[in-house]
Enzyme design. Structure first.
Site, PDB file in Angstrom:
ATOM      1  N   ARG A  88      49.361  51.102   7.474  1.00  0.00           N
ATOM      2  CA  ARG A  88      48.042  51.385   6.904  1.00  0.00           C
ATOM      3  C   ARG A  88      47.399  50.154   6.276  1.00  0.00           C
ATOM      4  O   ARG A  88      46.253  50.202   5.849  1.00  0.00           O
ATOM      5  CB  ARG A  88      48.194  52.373   5.764  1.00  0.00           C
ATOM      6  CG  ARG A  88      48.156  53.852   6.029  1.00  0.00           C
ATOM      7  CD  ARG A  88      46.945  54.337   6.693  1.00  0.00           C
ATOM      8  NE  ARG A  88      46.378  55.526   6.146  1.00  0.00           N
ATOM      9  CZ  ARG A  88      46.760  56.765   6.425  1.00  0.00           C
ATOM     10  NH1 ARG A  88      47.738  56.985   7.255  1.00  0.00           N
ATOM     11  NH2 ARG A  88      46.134  57.785   5.878  1.00  0.00           N
ATOM     12  N   ARG A 127      38.680  70.885   9.805  1.00  0.00           N
ATOM     13  CA  ARG A 127      40.079  70.959  10.260  1.00  0.00           C
ATOM     14  C   ARG A 127      40.842  72.120   9.607  1.00  0.00           C
ATOM     15  O   ARG A 127      40.738  72.366   8.408  1.00  0.00           O
ATOM     16  CB  ARG A 127      40.811  69.659   9.945  1.00  0.00           C
ATOM     17  CG  ARG A 127      42.305  69.765  10.230  1.00  0.00           C
ATOM     18  CD  ARG A 127      43.011  68.451  10.249  1.00  0.00           C
ATOM     19  NE  ARG A 127      42.764  67.640   9.086  1.00  0.00           N
ATOM     20  CZ  ARG A 127      43.133  66.373   8.964  1.00  0.00           C
ATOM     21  NH1 ARG A 127      43.743  65.775   9.971  1.00  0.00           N
ATOM     22  NH2 ARG A 127      42.882  65.711   7.868  1.00  0.00           N
ATOM     23  N   ARG A 160      43.406  71.432   4.546  1.00  0.00           N
ATOM     24  CA  ARG A 160      44.151  70.426   3.772  1.00  0.00           C
ATOM     25  C   ARG A 160      43.416  70.084   2.478  1.00  0.00           C
ATOM     26  O   ARG A 160      42.194  69.941   2.469  1.00  0.00           O
ATOM     27  CB  ARG A 160      44.329  69.171   4.623  1.00  0.00           C
ATOM     28  CG  ARG A 160      45.778  68.835   4.867  1.00  0.00           C
ATOM     29  CD  ARG A 160      45.943  67.767   5.887  1.00  0.00           C
ATOM     30  NE  ARG A 160      45.515  66.459   5.413  1.00  0.00           N
ATOM     31  CZ  ARG A 160      45.623  65.356   6.140  1.00  0.00           C
ATOM     32  NH1 ARG A 160      46.146  65.429   7.356  1.00  0.00           N
ATOM     33  NH2 ARG A 160      45.221  64.203   5.661  1.00  0.00           N
ATOM     34  N   ARG A 171      38.921  58.209   1.344  1.00  0.00           N
ATOM     35  CA  ARG A 171      39.866  57.853   2.424  1.00  0.00           C
ATOM     36  C   ARG A 171      39.196  56.943   3.448  1.00  0.00           C
ATOM     37  O   ARG A 171      39.809  56.000   3.947  1.00  0.00           O
ATOM     38  CB  ARG A 171      40.384  59.134   3.103  1.00  0.00           C
ATOM     39  CG  ARG A 171      41.380  59.885   2.227  1.00  0.00           C
ATOM     40  CD  ARG A 171      41.504  61.347   2.607  1.00  0.00           C
ATOM     41  NE  ARG A 171      41.971  61.572   3.952  1.00  0.00           N
ATOM     42  CZ  ARG A 171      41.769  62.705   4.641  1.00  0.00           C
ATOM     43  NH1 ARG A 171      41.086  63.708   4.100  1.00  0.00           N
ATOM     44  NH2 ARG A 171      42.231  62.825   5.859  1.00  0.00           N
TER      45      ARG A 171
HETATM   46  P1  AP5 Z   1      43.497  64.950  13.614  1.00  0.00           P
HETATM   47  O1  AP5 Z   1      44.165  64.727  14.919  1.00  0.00           O
HETATM   48  O2  AP5 Z   1      44.151  65.837  12.628  1.00  0.00           O
HETATM   49  O3  AP5 Z   1      43.082  63.537  12.946  1.00  0.00           O
HETATM   50  P2  AP5 Z   1      43.963  62.389  12.311  1.00  0.00           P
HETATM   51  O4  AP5 Z   1      43.502  61.093  12.857  1.00  0.00           O
HETATM   52  O5  AP5 Z   1      45.415  62.717  12.452  1.00  0.00           O
HETATM   53  O6  AP5 Z   1      43.465  62.512  10.816  1.00  0.00           O
HETATM   54  P3  AP5 Z   1      44.227  62.582   9.406  1.00  0.00           P
HETATM   55  O7  AP5 Z   1      43.228  63.087   8.401  1.00  0.00           O
HETATM   56  O8  AP5 Z   1      45.522  63.332   9.498  1.00  0.00           O
HETATM   57  O9  AP5 Z   1      44.476  61.110   9.114  1.00  0.00           O
HETATM   58  P4  AP5 Z   1      44.647  60.487   7.773  1.00  0.00           P
HETATM   59  O10 AP5 Z   1      44.931  59.134   8.250  1.00  0.00           O
HETATM   60  O11 AP5 Z   1      43.591  60.602   6.766  1.00  0.00           O
HETATM   61  O12 AP5 Z   1      45.776  61.398   7.081  1.00  0.00           O
HETATM   62  P5  AP5 Z   1      47.335  61.187   6.869  1.00  0.00           P
HETATM   63  O13 AP5 Z   1      47.948  62.510   6.929  1.00  0.00           O
HETATM   64  O14 AP5 Z   1      47.864  60.082   7.701  1.00  0.00           O
HETATM   65  O15 AP5 Z   1      42.020  65.510  13.934  1.00  0.00           O
HETATM   66  C1  AP5 Z   1      41.130  65.849  12.890  1.00  0.00           C
HETATM   67  C2  AP5 Z   1      40.310  67.071  13.319  1.00  0.00           C
HETATM   68  O16 AP5 Z   1      39.507  66.719  14.453  1.00  0.00           O
HETATM   69  C3  AP5 Z   1      41.181  68.270  13.794  1.00  0.00           C
HETATM   70  O17 AP5 Z   1      40.595  69.461  13.358  1.00  0.00           O
HETATM   71  C4  AP5 Z   1      41.142  68.177  15.341  1.00  0.00           C
HETATM   72  O18 AP5 Z   1      41.227  69.466  15.934  1.00  0.00           O
HETATM   73  C5  AP5 Z   1      39.763  67.562  15.570  1.00  0.00           C
HETATM   74  N1  AP5 Z   1      39.725  66.708  16.772  1.00  0.00           N
HETATM   75  C6  AP5 Z   1      40.686  65.835  17.206  1.00  0.00           C
HETATM   76  N2  AP5 Z   1      40.275  65.217  18.337  1.00  0.00           N
HETATM   77  C7  AP5 Z   1      39.036  65.718  18.620  1.00  0.00           C
HETATM   78  C8  AP5 Z   1      38.088  65.457  19.668  1.00  0.00           C
HETATM   79  N3  AP5 Z   1      38.327  64.576  20.651  1.00  0.00           N
HETATM   80  N4  AP5 Z   1      36.906  66.122  19.632  1.00  0.00           N
HETATM   81  C9  AP5 Z   1      36.643  67.013  18.654  1.00  0.00           C
HETATM   82  N5  AP5 Z   1      37.481  67.317  17.635  1.00  0.00           N
HETATM   83  C10 AP5 Z   1      38.685  66.665  17.623  1.00  0.00           C
HETATM   84  O19 AP5 Z   1      47.360  60.631   5.349  1.00  0.00           O
HETATM   85  C11 AP5 Z   1      47.066  61.455   4.247  1.00  0.00           C
HETATM   86  C12 AP5 Z   1      47.345  60.684   2.958  1.00  0.00           C
HETATM   87  O20 AP5 Z   1      48.747  60.343   2.889  1.00  0.00           O
HETATM   88  C13 AP5 Z   1      46.620  59.339   2.818  1.00  0.00           C
HETATM   89  O21 AP5 Z   1      45.326  59.470   2.300  1.00  0.00           O
HETATM   90  C14 AP5 Z   1      47.560  58.580   1.886  1.00  0.00           C
HETATM   91  O22 AP5 Z   1      47.392  58.978   0.550  1.00  0.00           O
HETATM   92  C15 AP5 Z   1      48.935  59.033   2.352  1.00  0.00           C
HETATM   93  N6  AP5 Z   1      49.516  58.161   3.391  1.00  0.00           N
HETATM   94  C16 AP5 Z   1      49.791  58.512   4.678  1.00  0.00           C
HETATM   95  N7  AP5 Z   1      50.316  57.476   5.341  1.00  0.00           N
HETATM   96  C17 AP5 Z   1      50.388  56.439   4.458  1.00  0.00           C
HETATM   97  C18 AP5 Z   1      50.824  55.091   4.565  1.00  0.00           C
HETATM   98  N8  AP5 Z   1      51.299  54.590   5.717  1.00  0.00           N
HETATM   99  N9  AP5 Z   1      50.732  54.305   3.467  1.00  0.00           N
HETATM  100  C19 AP5 Z   1      50.274  54.784   2.301  1.00  0.00           C
HETATM  101  N10 AP5 Z   1      49.821  56.058   2.132  1.00  0.00           N
HETATM  102  C20 AP5 Z   1      49.876  56.886   3.208  1.00  0.00           C
END
Ligand code: AP5
Length: 222
Positions: A88, A127, A160, A171
């Site tokens: 990240r 979502r 979520r 974010r």
């Molecule tokens: P989805 O596939 O769920 O999107 P995503 O890219 O996985 O989005 P996230 O919100 O999960 O990513 P994020 O990076 O914010 O969260 P994370 O959990 O990593 O799709 C989203 C929606 O769109 C769905 O409803 C889907 O159906 C729809 N969709 C998909 N494709 C589509 C299309 N082509 N057309 C139309 N609709 C579509 O992180 C959460 C938190 O965890 C962070 O904020 C941070 O606090 C922490 N964290 C996680 N990883 C780290 C790290 N490496 N370092 C530090 N903190 C971290």
């Protein structure tokens, strides 16, 4: 095959990652899912991470790196994995490269899923995730057949906690400031592929697998 899925919140990393698992038989390692599980269990790690996640900030690198090291050492990751939401920031990307150099198993590809801000916000606000099997739906773009109920397992669909307007904006700001520099990092030594992330999920998946298959056939030819 060791792959990083790169992209802003809501770009489709989780959605495409699930499909890649089915196609290539390697695990999807989502730091977001691992952290949410730790929060749900109420572990020390989860308690430390929760405040950062609720605020839309990155969890400290020391926490995330320890967690990822442990996950990638598990037997199911021996043949490769799809990293979703990690790295990240530059420190995490450099740590990953060091980790992989130690094991002699370099990263193969970083796939950037490119989506405009308006679509990202709409996707995140709509979502829905199954609390039992984690299948992801969307009120606007892929609604479940019965409101609030998972098509796959009949489980309850939940929104979520960090998918609210204020936290989404934070974010997206964190993505711009800390994660976007990774595009240059991976482009620099030709590991980056850009995928247009707007349109049909299966069409995007076909573009992603075309890049992966091309890399696999290069490796086989060597
Ligand atoms: P989805 O596939 O769920 O999107 P995503 O890219 O996985 O989005 P996230 O919100 O999960 O990513 P994020 O990076 O914010 O969260 P994370 O959990 O990593 O799709 C989203 C929606 O769109 C769905 O409803 C889907 O159906 C729809 N969709 C998909 N494709 C589509 C299309 N082509 N057309 C139309 N609709 C579509 O992180 C959460 C938190 O965890 C962070 O904020 C941070 O606090 C922490 N964290 C996680 N990883 C780290 C790290 N490496 N370092 C530090 N903190 C971290």
């Amino acid at each position: 095959m060791r792959i990083v899925l790169l992209g802003a919140p809501g770009s489709g990393k989780g959605t495409q990652g699930q499909k890649l698992v089915e196609r290539y038989g390697i695990p999807q390692v989502s730091t977001g899912d691992l952290l949410r599980a730790a929060v749900g269990e109420g572990s020390a790690l989860g308690r430390e991470a929760k405040g950062f996640m609720d605020a839309g900030q990155l969890v400290p690198d020391s926490v995330v790196l320890g967690m990822i090291r442990e996950r990638l050492a598990r037997p199911d990751a021996a043949q490769g994995y799809i990293l979703d939401g990690f790295p990240r920031n530059l420190a995490q990307a450099e740590a990953l490269d060091e980790m992989l150099t130690e094991t002699g198993q370099p990263l193969d590809l970083a796939l950037l899923i490119d989506v405009d801000i308006t679509s990202l916000k709409q996707r995140l606000l709509g979502r829905l995730t199954c609390s039992d099997c984690s299948t992801v739906f969307n009120t606007y773009t892929s609604p479940p057949r019965r409101p609030g109920i998972c098509d796959q397992c009949g489980g309850t669909l939940i929104h979520r906690a960090d998918d609210n307007e204020a936290t989404i904006d934070k974010r997206l700001g964190v993505y711009e400031a800390q994660t976007k520099p990774l595009i240059e990092y991976y482009a620099g030594d030709n590991r980056l592929r850009r995928i247009a992330g707007i349109g049909d999920i299966d069409t995007i998946f076909a573009a992603i697998t075309a890049d992966i298959d091309a890399r696999l056939s290069q490796q086989t030819a060597r």
